[in-house]
Design an enzyme around this catalytic site. Sequence first.
Site, PDB file in Angstrom:
ATOM      1  N   TRP B 323      -5.317  -0.982 -11.764  1.00 53.47           N
ATOM      2  CA  TRP B 323      -4.479   0.032 -12.415  1.00 53.47           C
ATOM      3  C   TRP B 323      -3.855   0.962 -11.375  1.00 53.47           C
ATOM      4  CZ3 TRP B 323      -4.727   5.361 -12.289  1.00 53.47           C
ATOM      5  CH2 TRP B 323      -3.949   6.044 -13.230  1.00 53.47           C
ATOM      6  N   HIS B 324      -4.629   1.220 -10.305  1.00 56.34           N
ATOM      7  CA  HIS B 324      -4.147   2.162  -9.295  1.00 56.34           C
ATOM      8  C   HIS B 324      -2.975   1.621  -8.501  1.00 56.34           C
ATOM      9  CE1 HIS B 324      -7.896   4.257 -10.113  1.00 56.34           C
ATOM     10  NE2 HIS B 324      -7.356   5.303  -9.521  1.00 56.34           N
ATOM     11  N   GLY B 325      -2.935   0.332  -8.337  1.00 58.59           N
ATOM     12  CA  GLY B 325      -1.816  -0.187  -7.560  1.00 58.59           C
ATOM     13  C   GLY B 325      -1.791  -1.697  -7.568  1.00 58.59           C
TER      14      GLY B 325
END
Lengths: 350, 468
Positions: B323-325
């Site tokens: 989700w972060h990257g």
Amino acid sequence: MRAAIYIVLFAGASLLTSRAIARVLPGRGTTLIETKIAWFEKHGAQYDTIFLGSSRCYRGFEPELFDRLTAELGVETRSLNLGTPGSRAFETYRVLDRIEEFGHDLKWVFVDPERLDWLRQMDEDMLRSSYIEWHDPLTTWLVSRYVVDQDMPLLDKLSRLRANAHSCGYHLGNIPGTKTYVDRALGRDIIDQTNQIDRLGERLDGWLPLSRDTALQREEKNENFNLPERRQAYLSKVAKLRVDETDEGPVRDSSAVFFERIARKIEDMGAVPIFVIQPGMKRQHDLIKAHREGRVRYLLRYDDPDDVPELFEPQNRWDQHHLRISGAKLFTTMLAEDFARLCEALERQP
Amino acid sequence: MIFTELRFVFFFLVVFCVHWALRGLRARKLWLLVCSYAFYAGWDWRFLSLIWISTAVDWLAGGKIHAASDQSARRRWVALSLIANLGMLATFKYLNFFVDSGIDFLALLGFDTSRPALEIVLPVGISFYTFQTMSYSLDIYFGRLKPARSFLDLALFVGFFPQLVAGPIVRAAHLLPLLRENRAFADVRVRSCLILFLVGFVKKACISDNVVSIVDAFFANPTGYDVLASWAGVLMWAVQIYCDFSGYSDMAIACAGLLGYRLLINFDFPYLACSIRDFWRRWHISLSSWLKDYLYIPLGGNRGGKLFTYRNLMLTMLLGGLWHGAGWNFVIWGGLHGIALVVHREVERANLLALLPRVVRTVGGAALTFWWVCLAWVFFRAQTFEAAMQVLRSWLLFESDGPRTFGMAPIYTFAGLALVHMLGRRHAVGRGMERLPGWAFALLYGILVPLALSFANGSVKPFIYFQF
């Protein structure tokens, strides 16, 4: 009503605190100008002549040669080069404002204020700390007046005014006021003996000719003009400069005020202001007109290729904006001679 | 326009004054919605359409889920919401990643494929608002929430500018009831909000933005630093990301508070966590609780056997990392946290912690947790896998050939972190300020603000989580 009182109290406390903080904070100029100002603070009493301007001054004025030539011509000078890349009239005024507080023995101040129309291109760089440094409310007001006075689309004017006001807000908020202390604490960009020479030159007189700039690490060769198309492009610009005449119209007040302000500051410091136009690619029409109208008393011009062709010869130039060592020596020699003549004329005046 | 910029202060002042000058609830909400869209348009007006699509899809889906009589119809509508939101996320955030990974995999198998020239711009905040709108539909599906009474409410829930671009991820069950109330200005805890905003500003502009160049220089060339400096570099990165993200959250919560909407805290001194599970109750609380409620528990949570639970934990953390990257380094980061959570569970299960004295459990646990979190942060930040490995050589093996050091920089960085921890301690400072006479607070704030501004870095650096 109470909310209004609280807002006034908050605003008043903020203003007083920010002014109190501003008095104790170091300058936010570029590292180079802060190095030079620090040098002047320690050694200012040694100098009676300073040169202020942009990288053209930084690379183009050779103090040691100037002092030697003026001495031969009967005028004693002890000069220091306070030029820094990117410096303009507003930064020059701010530098004068700061060095005024130090003890000094200044008699002559040479200033190349550079073209004002740079203000037409203000962008996000207005938040650089060196720009914030000179964005005090009065200068911001004068810059705004200049922008409003220009023939530009309204949206462009509003954009420049917004950027200007933004920088002024940062100035009043002392952002980033503690940059020097924070940098020192974090081990960044400390001014020490080694990089003092990198910045002030081998003789510690503020002159750093391009070919000996360790940061650039270039040899002394005319590499910018070796390519035929580059040379041709440069010579075309010089040809255009020859026919670029300053019109007869008056200088706008919004432009002249910048030069008058600098002149008044220098006179208040007990010195004589001498404006200089160095050999560049565009005419400084505002300054020329201001001098023509008597709003700037002394102006020495080296911007006409017909008058000083050697300063525009490619072999004396580093690039279209700057002189090489040979060019700097020529320019400094011409300046010394013109200065000596000016001093003679001043002595003859009743 | 980021919260630490002067122009945001002017923007917010206008929003604030008009908001409280308006009397009607609907007028206030309309005003906030217009300002929220204007705020987002300042980033990139083209991607407003994605917010509108997400809002419209979940308005439709939420109503249909609630009205549907049979479970299969409910499932179809929630699937629509998930497909639409995750589809947007997959397209704009992960398409390049999937394509590149696929091509690399094919290359491993010996197939030479050319890379298509895809230049997809990542819309700011997409990871946040898609999760937010999905939580709306999912809560209706799970029977935890009734649909929003008006489209305006839902639109404002999705687009509310203080938390639109980088969270906190607000639940509909929390914000929608607040949007239905016409609050009075007298109910607003102005002083707490102003102090919270100032603390957030100090974290972001004075601490995080000032160390960023040092951290960048370290991660650009980790082999150039000695072992102690390598440790210091990673620790300063840990401080930077905490101050950057929690600073943003503080300012977002403060702005929402000043408009009369109390959002939940997003960080609770995570570096004081005594265990990795405790860390995830304190770090980016809105995301970790979202992952728990909408991923971990629906996967089965800990309701199955040991291996089933650990599978769910790992999946949740791997997807949380993703989700972060869109990058394998983020997956590795998530995986490391998953491993730590699994190990923690095993240790708890075996009751090994009870053998240790309480002070060892607390202090040792905090130190070990912080050490592991920092180790995982290396993958979060390093520009390449090789660079991460170089940093870990110093971190784990105490090997480094470089000569460079940081001097006093880490000391000052941690002093800054200690200061903001003290100021933010259970919001005691904010509560204390509420007891001061109004004129005294005005004067005190008038002194604190210029002090904080003078330490601000000055150059505009976007928040780290804006890239997610």
